[in-house]
Design a protein around this motif. Structure first.
Motif, PDB file in Angstrom:
ATOM      1  N   THR A 103     127.353  30.337  50.720  1.00  0.00           N
ATOM      2  CA  THR A 103     126.242  29.693  51.413  1.00  0.00           C
ATOM      3  C   THR A 103     125.559  28.954  50.159  1.00  0.00           C
ATOM      4  OG1 THR A 103     124.904  31.761  50.941  1.00  0.00           O
ATOM      5  CG2 THR A 103     126.088  31.535  53.165  1.00  0.00           C
ATOM      6  N   ALA A 104     125.819  29.059  48.845  1.00  0.00           N
ATOM      7  CA  ALA A 104     125.102  28.360  47.637  1.00  0.00           C
ATOM      8  C   ALA A 104     124.938  27.088  47.866  1.00  0.00           C
ATOM      9  CB  ALA A 104     125.738  28.820  46.401  1.00  0.00           C
ATOM     10  N   PHE A 105     123.752  26.623  47.660  1.00  0.00           N
ATOM     11  CA  PHE A 105     123.642  24.903  47.522  1.00  0.00           C
ATOM     12  C   PHE A 105     122.478  24.780  46.557  1.00  0.00           C
ATOM     13  CE2 PHE A 105     120.774  21.494  48.816  1.00  0.00           C
ATOM     14  CZ  PHE A 105     121.564  20.380  48.665  1.00  0.00           C
ATOM     15  N   SER A 106     122.726  23.613  45.996  1.00  0.00           N
ATOM     16  CA  SER A 106     121.619  23.104  44.851  1.00  0.00           C
ATOM     17  C   SER A 106     122.264  21.514  44.402  1.00  0.00           C
ATOM     18  CB  SER A 106     121.607  24.061  43.768  1.00  0.00           C
ATOM     19  OG  SER A 106     120.986  23.518  42.716  1.00  0.00           O
ATOM     20  N   GLU A 107     121.401  21.200  44.063  1.00  0.00           N
ATOM     21  CA  GLU A 107     121.720  19.555  43.612  1.00  0.00           C
ATOM     22  C   GLU A 107     122.786  19.802  42.312  1.00  0.00           C
ATOM     23  OE1 GLU A 107     121.378  16.322  44.503  1.00  0.00           O
ATOM     24  OE2 GLU A 107     120.112  16.837  46.138  1.00  0.00           O
ATOM     25  N   MET A 115     116.625  28.314  55.097  1.00  0.00           N
ATOM     26  CA  MET A 115     116.371  28.253  53.473  1.00  0.00           C
ATOM     27  C   MET A 115     117.123  27.113  52.782  1.00  0.00           C
ATOM     28  SD  MET A 115     114.219  30.307  51.733  1.00  0.00           S
ATOM     29  CE  MET A 115     114.373  31.751  52.708  1.00  0.00           C
ATOM     30  N   THR A 116     116.335  26.188  52.081  1.00  0.00           N
ATOM     31  CA  THR A 116     116.890  24.944  51.227  1.00  0.00           C
ATOM     32  C   THR A 116     116.506  25.247  49.873  1.00  0.00           C
ATOM     33  OG1 THR A 116     116.916  23.929  53.253  1.00  0.00           O
ATOM     34  CG2 THR A 116     117.438  22.436  50.996  1.00  0.00           C
ATOM     35  N   LEU A 117     117.112  25.430  48.970  1.00  0.00           N
ATOM     36  CA  LEU A 117     116.765  25.761  47.522  1.00  0.00           C
ATOM     37  C   LEU A 117     116.116  24.472  46.978  1.00  0.00           C
ATOM     38  CD1 LEU A 117     116.738  28.097  45.687  1.00  0.00           C
ATOM     39  CD2 LEU A 117     118.563  27.301  44.393  1.00  0.00           C
ATOM     40  N   LEU A 118     115.102  24.433  46.294  1.00  0.00           N
ATOM     41  CA  LEU A 118     114.563  23.051  45.860  1.00  0.00           C
ATOM     42  C   LEU A 118     114.832  23.286  44.216  1.00  0.00           C
ATOM     43  CD1 LEU A 118     111.125  22.956  47.969  1.00  0.00           C
ATOM     44  CD2 LEU A 118     113.592  21.887  48.170  1.00  0.00           C
ATOM     45  N   SER A 119     116.043  22.765  43.580  1.00  0.00           N
ATOM     46  CA  SER A 119     116.327  22.892  42.475  1.00  0.00           C
ATOM     47  C   SER A 119     115.368  21.890  41.608  1.00  0.00           C
ATOM     48  CB  SER A 119     117.779  22.711  42.160  1.00  0.00           C
ATOM     49  OG  SER A 119     117.938  21.400  42.864  1.00  0.00           O
ATOM     50  N   ILE A 165     117.722  13.104  44.509  1.00  0.00           N
ATOM     51  CA  ILE A 165     118.075  14.298  45.391  1.00  0.00           C
ATOM     52  C   ILE A 165     118.627  13.888  46.687  1.00  0.00           C
ATOM     53  CG2 ILE A 165     116.589  15.962  44.276  1.00  0.00           C
ATOM     54  CD1 ILE A 165     114.695  15.218  46.732  1.00  0.00           C
ATOM     55  N   PRO A 166     119.789  13.368  46.603  1.00  0.00           N
ATOM     56  CA  PRO A 166     120.181  12.513  47.868  1.00  0.00           C
ATOM     57  C   PRO A 166     120.995  14.025  49.058  1.00  0.00           C
ATOM     58  CG  PRO A 166     121.851  12.188  46.124  1.00  0.00           C
ATOM     59  CD  PRO A 166     120.631  12.678  45.458  1.00  0.00           C
ATOM     60  N   LYS A 167     121.634  14.936  48.106  1.00  0.00           N
ATOM     61  CA  LYS A 167     121.943  15.936  48.790  1.00  0.00           C
ATOM     62  C   LYS A 167     121.105  16.938  49.545  1.00  0.00           C
ATOM     63  CE  LYS A 167     126.139  16.103  46.044  1.00  0.00           C
ATOM     64  NZ  LYS A 167     125.949  15.327  45.039  1.00  0.00           N
ATOM     65  N   THR A 168     120.049  17.277  48.562  1.00  0.00           N
ATOM     66  CA  THR A 168     118.762  18.108  49.090  1.00  0.00           C
ATOM     67  C   THR A 168     118.203  17.289  50.360  1.00  0.00           C
ATOM     68  OG1 THR A 168     118.356  19.104  47.010  1.00  0.00           O
ATOM     69  CG2 THR A 168     116.543  19.118  48.578  1.00  0.00           C
ATOM     70  N   ASN A 169     117.738  16.024  50.306  1.00  0.00           N
ATOM     71  CA  ASN A 169     117.175  15.167  51.431  1.00  0.00           C
ATOM     72  C   ASN A 169     118.283  14.925  52.834  1.00  0.00           C
ATOM     73  OD1 ASN A 169     115.365  13.274  52.288  1.00  0.00           O
ATOM     74  ND2 ASN A 169     116.674  11.612  51.688  1.00  0.00           N
ATOM     75  N   GLY A 170     119.392  14.932  52.174  1.00  0.00           N
ATOM     76  CA  GLY A 170     120.321  14.964  53.555  1.00  0.00           C
ATOM     77  C   GLY A 170     120.390  16.224  54.283  1.00  0.00           C
ATOM     78  N   ALA A 215     119.230  16.908  57.971  1.00  0.00           N
ATOM     79  CA  ALA A 215     120.046  17.393  59.061  1.00  0.00           C
ATOM     80  C   ALA A 215     119.361  18.494  59.861  1.00  0.00           C
ATOM     81  CB  ALA A 215     121.214  17.953  58.358  1.00  0.00           C
ATOM     82  N   LYS A 216     118.352  19.036  59.161  1.00  0.00           N
ATOM     83  CA  LYS A 216     117.434  20.300  59.631  1.00  0.00           C
ATOM     84  C   LYS A 216     116.276  19.627  60.370  1.00  0.00           C
ATOM     85  CE  LYS A 216     118.829  23.604  56.165  1.00  0.00           C
ATOM     86  NZ  LYS A 216     118.496  24.467  55.106  1.00  0.00           N
ATOM     87  N   GLY A 217     116.130  18.548  60.353  1.00  0.00           N
ATOM     88  CA  GLY A 217     115.360  17.837  61.167  1.00  0.00           C
ATOM     89  C   GLY A 217     113.941  17.512  60.511  1.00  0.00           C
ATOM     90  N   ILE A 218     113.992  17.532  59.246  1.00  0.00           N
ATOM     91  CA  ILE A 218     112.646  17.319  58.333  1.00  0.00           C
ATOM     92  C   ILE A 218     113.012  15.917  57.655  1.00  0.00           C
ATOM     93  CG2 ILE A 218     111.415  18.024  56.372  1.00  0.00           C
ATOM     94  CD1 ILE A 218     112.483  20.721  56.775  1.00  0.00           C
ATOM     95  N   ASP A 219     111.871  14.944  57.859  1.00  0.00           N
ATOM     96  CA  ASP A 219     111.922  13.740  57.497  1.00  0.00           C
ATOM     97  C   ASP A 219     110.938  13.966  56.193  1.00  0.00           C
ATOM     98  OD1 ASP A 219     111.346  11.326  56.337  1.00  0.00           O
ATOM     99  OD2 ASP A 219     110.727  10.460  58.171  1.00  0.00           O
ATOM    100  N   VAL A 220     111.296  14.105  54.850  1.00  0.00           N
ATOM    101  CA  VAL A 220     110.607  14.512  53.838  1.00  0.00           C
ATOM    102  C   VAL A 220     109.302  13.524  53.561  1.00  0.00           C
ATOM    103  CG1 VAL A 220     112.316  15.920  52.650  1.00  0.00           C
ATOM    104  CG2 VAL A 220     112.085  13.501  52.124  1.00  0.00           C
ATOM    105  N   PHE A 221     109.412  12.437  54.081  1.00  0.00           N
ATOM    106  CA  PHE A 221     108.426  11.383  53.774  1.00  0.00           C
ATOM    107  C   PHE A 221     107.289  11.392  54.909  1.00  0.00           C
ATOM    108  CE2 PHE A 221     112.334   9.404  52.306  1.00  0.00           C
ATOM    109  CZ  PHE A 221     112.335   9.627  50.991  1.00  0.00           C
ATOM    110  N   ASN A 222     107.533  11.986  56.185  1.00  0.00           N
ATOM    111  CA  ASN A 222     106.721  12.114  56.998  1.00  0.00           C
ATOM    112  C   ASN A 222     106.402  13.523  57.619  1.00  0.00           C
ATOM    113  OD1 ASN A 222     106.120   9.124  57.434  1.00  0.00           O
ATOM    114  ND2 ASN A 222     108.536   9.078  57.792  1.00  0.00           N
ATOM    115  N   ASP A 223     107.409  14.333  57.290  1.00  0.00           N
ATOM    116  CA  ASP A 223     107.178  15.745  58.012  1.00  0.00           C
ATOM    117  C   ASP A 223     106.644  16.760  56.639  1.00  0.00           C
ATOM    118  OD1 ASP A 223     107.932  14.695  60.523  1.00  0.00           O
ATOM    119  OD2 ASP A 223     109.894  15.245  60.306  1.00  0.00           O
TER     120      ASP A 223
END
Length: 583
Positions: free
Chosen positions: A53-57, A252-256, A339-344, A348-356
């Motif tokens: 399950t690990a994820f990080s940029e 959960m999405t790690l913010l590296s 951070i293209p991967k984290t943003n993606g 995909a989880k429904g979060i627009d990081v610029f507006n949400d």
């Protein structure tokens, strides 16, 4: 008395407990060495633990193969790793890691793992913290998962049986204290299996989920640590836990580190900018963002970001117990660059990081401590018990260089697999584990029979996680730690004296809870003992690093049924011959 019996008996040369990268490597290497191998995993295969399950940029595996910079060699990887934990870790283990991981990279290539490559065919290698040269190798941004899948295909080819939903909860030893078996319970059917085996490899991950928020899957609560501790294996460096920020909803999405180069704005539930609130005037907020890496450390101005989050979690939290994060106006280009991967993933989880606005909290990611191994083969002071991966202690201290976690799993998974196979081959142990397993199950049945109280296990598990999150997160002090220890001791007393409602349907949760209390206690006791601040261990009441007294590891051991503490300073160097390892 409740009747609990063995429903199945399985004989095997080597039992691998766990299903992540280290366990998979151990199982494959033991099978390649000719052993009859079986895996017992607490979740579904390829779904549980950290590796799956690990994820990080920056997620990758470190190996000094010199593809990005030919000046990089295993000796430099060794020194870089030792510099991150000198006096806290075993130089012999560090040398084994640095010198052998290039070979394990080649093994992965040989079984078909397609590492990202440069145009000249050499592997792409990236920089990570504590590295002198670019050293980390990656696979399409989800390196850990790709490694596990590649190993899984080889395990399947060799026909290694995998017992899913199997919680191994008790190790059985003979009269000479050698491993003779293990008890496991199927989490779905509640049936008990006795594994008759001379070799057990514990590679079942860490204990992140004794905290309210953690990465990985919820089954990671320290079973391996607790089973080793019960046999007298020391737990070492347990106060050093990698904790840092993550987006916590909807999952959960790690913010590296790269995330913070985009300078997301953090506010509390009142709309206040938390960095403006807590960062002192003599420190630049830009510096806090620039210095921020994952995990938390007191070693730079980034300290203010994590501690500000914790303070606001307690004062002005968002609905799910975090702070709000949102990307600043005009940051679209840098977000896409950094951070293209984290943003993606967030998109995909429904979060627009610029507006949400998204909720950010501190999460436990990796245990730097573990059950002490005595040699590069993952041996312990109990013959036939081997430990690898995050379950093993002695290789990680206050800091863990980026990329080393996956490297440890491959190097020491391979070594423990081979060593466990050899041990099984030469084992003359004719001990019958049925007798001791029967006694263990009688004790378990007696415990269940006495446990008819009104307290609910699930409520207590949640409250323990919340207490650890409050008192033993990144801000620690005597009052917080004493509160945590008192609460743990109260829960231990209640569990031992039948104040919980336990039956055959929930006794697996009761065992988990007992293990959680053991590991939580070891962490808190270690944190109480270390009266200084160092890296990821911050004592608010002892804010300075104390090299004169504290360049040494804390060991927690069971002695006469009680948890005791000792310290040890490891050698600072290991003499080694120069080694040329290239791919």
């Amino acid at each position: 008395m409740t009747d609990i019996k063995v429903d199945h008996i399985i004989e095997t040369d080597v039992l691998v407990v766990g299903g992540g990268g280290a366990a998979a490597r151990a199982a494959l290497s033991a099978a390649q060495a000719g052993a009859n191998v079986r895996m017992a995993i607490k979740a579904k295969w390829l779904t549980g633990g950290s590796t799956a399950t690990a994820f990080s940029e920056l997620l990758a595996i470190a190996a000094a193969i010199g593809h990005a910079d030919e000046r990089d060699h295993p000796e430099i990887h060794y020194e870089d790793t030792l510099d991150a934990g000198r006096g806290f870790i075993d130089p012999e283990l560090v040398w084994t890691l640095a010198s052998e991981v290039p070979h394990r990279i080649q093994d992965l290539i040989d079984i078909g793992l397609n590492f990202d490559k440069q145009e000249n065919g050499k592997l792409v290698q990236g920089m990570s913290d504590f590295a002198t040269y670019p050293r980390t190798c990656r696979v399409n941004g989800v390196t850990a998962r790709h490694i596990l899948v590649a190993l899984g295909k080889q395990i399947k080819k060799r026909g290694v049986p995998i017992d899913e939903n199997m919680m191994v909860f008790k190790l059985i030893t003979d009269n000479d204290q050698n491993i003779s078996g293990a008890l496991g319970m199927n989490m779905e059917t509640k049936e008990i299996t006795l594994y008759k085996t001379p070799s057990v490899i514990l590679a079942c991950g860490g204990a992140q989920h004794i905290y309210k928020h953690a990465v990985g899957t919820s089954d990671m609560i320290g079973n391996g640590y607790a089973m080793a501790y019960e046999l007298g294996i020391p737990l070492v460096n347990m106060e050093f836990i990698q904790i840092g920020p993550a987006a916590i909803k909807p999952s959960m999405t790690l913010l590296s580190g790269p995330v913070w180069k985009t300078k997301p704005i953090l506010t509390n539930s009142n709309g206040e900018n938390i960095l403006e609130k807590y960062v002192p005037e003599n420190v630049s907020i830009d510096e806090v963002y620039t210095e921020k890496v994952f995990p938390f450390t007191i070693s730079s101005a980034a300290y203010y970001l994590d501690t500000s989050i914790q303070k606001e979690l307690e004062l002005n939290p968002t609905p799910n117990g975090g702070v709000w994060g949102i990307m600043p106006p005009g940051s679209e280009e840098i977000v896409q660059e950094k951070i293209p991967k984290t943003n993606g993933v967030l998109k995909a989880k429904g979060i627009d990081v610029f507006n949400d606005p998204f909720e950010v909290a501190l999460v436990a990611q990796c245990m730097n401590g573990g059950a002490l191994i005595e040699s590069p083969d993952g041996t312990t002071k109990v013959a036939g018990l081997f430990i690898a991966g995050e379950t093993a202690g002695g290789l990680r201290g206050p800091d863990r260089p980026g990329g080393n976690s996956l490297a440890e799993g491959q190097v020491f998974g391979h070594r423990t697999g081979q060593a466990a196979a050899k041990h099984a081959e030469r084992s003359t142990n004719s001990a019958n584990p049925e007798g001791k397993s029967h006694a263990a199950l009688e004790d378990l049945a007696d415990w269940i029979g006495r446990s008819k109280g009104k307290q609910e296990l699930n409520d207590a598990i949640v409250s323990l996680k919340e207490n650890m999150y409050k008192n033993c997160l990144v801000i620690r002090n005597e009052e917080r730690l004493n509160d945590a220890m008192t609460y743990i001791q109260e829960l231990e007393y209640s569990l031992e004296n039948g104040e919980f409602n336990i039956d055959q349907e929930n006794f697996s949760a009761a065992i988990d809870f007992k293990h959680m209390l053991t590991i939580a206690k070891s962490i808190v006791l270690s944190a109480q003992t270390r009266t200084e601040s160092r890296s990821c261990h911050y004592r608010e009441d002892y804010p300075e690093k104390d090299d004169a007294n504290w360049i040494k590891s804390i060991f927690v051991t069971q002695q006469n049924g009680e948890m005791s503490v000792d310290t040890r300073q490891w050698p600072h160097h290991r003499k080694s011959e120069k080694s040329e390892v290239k791919l």
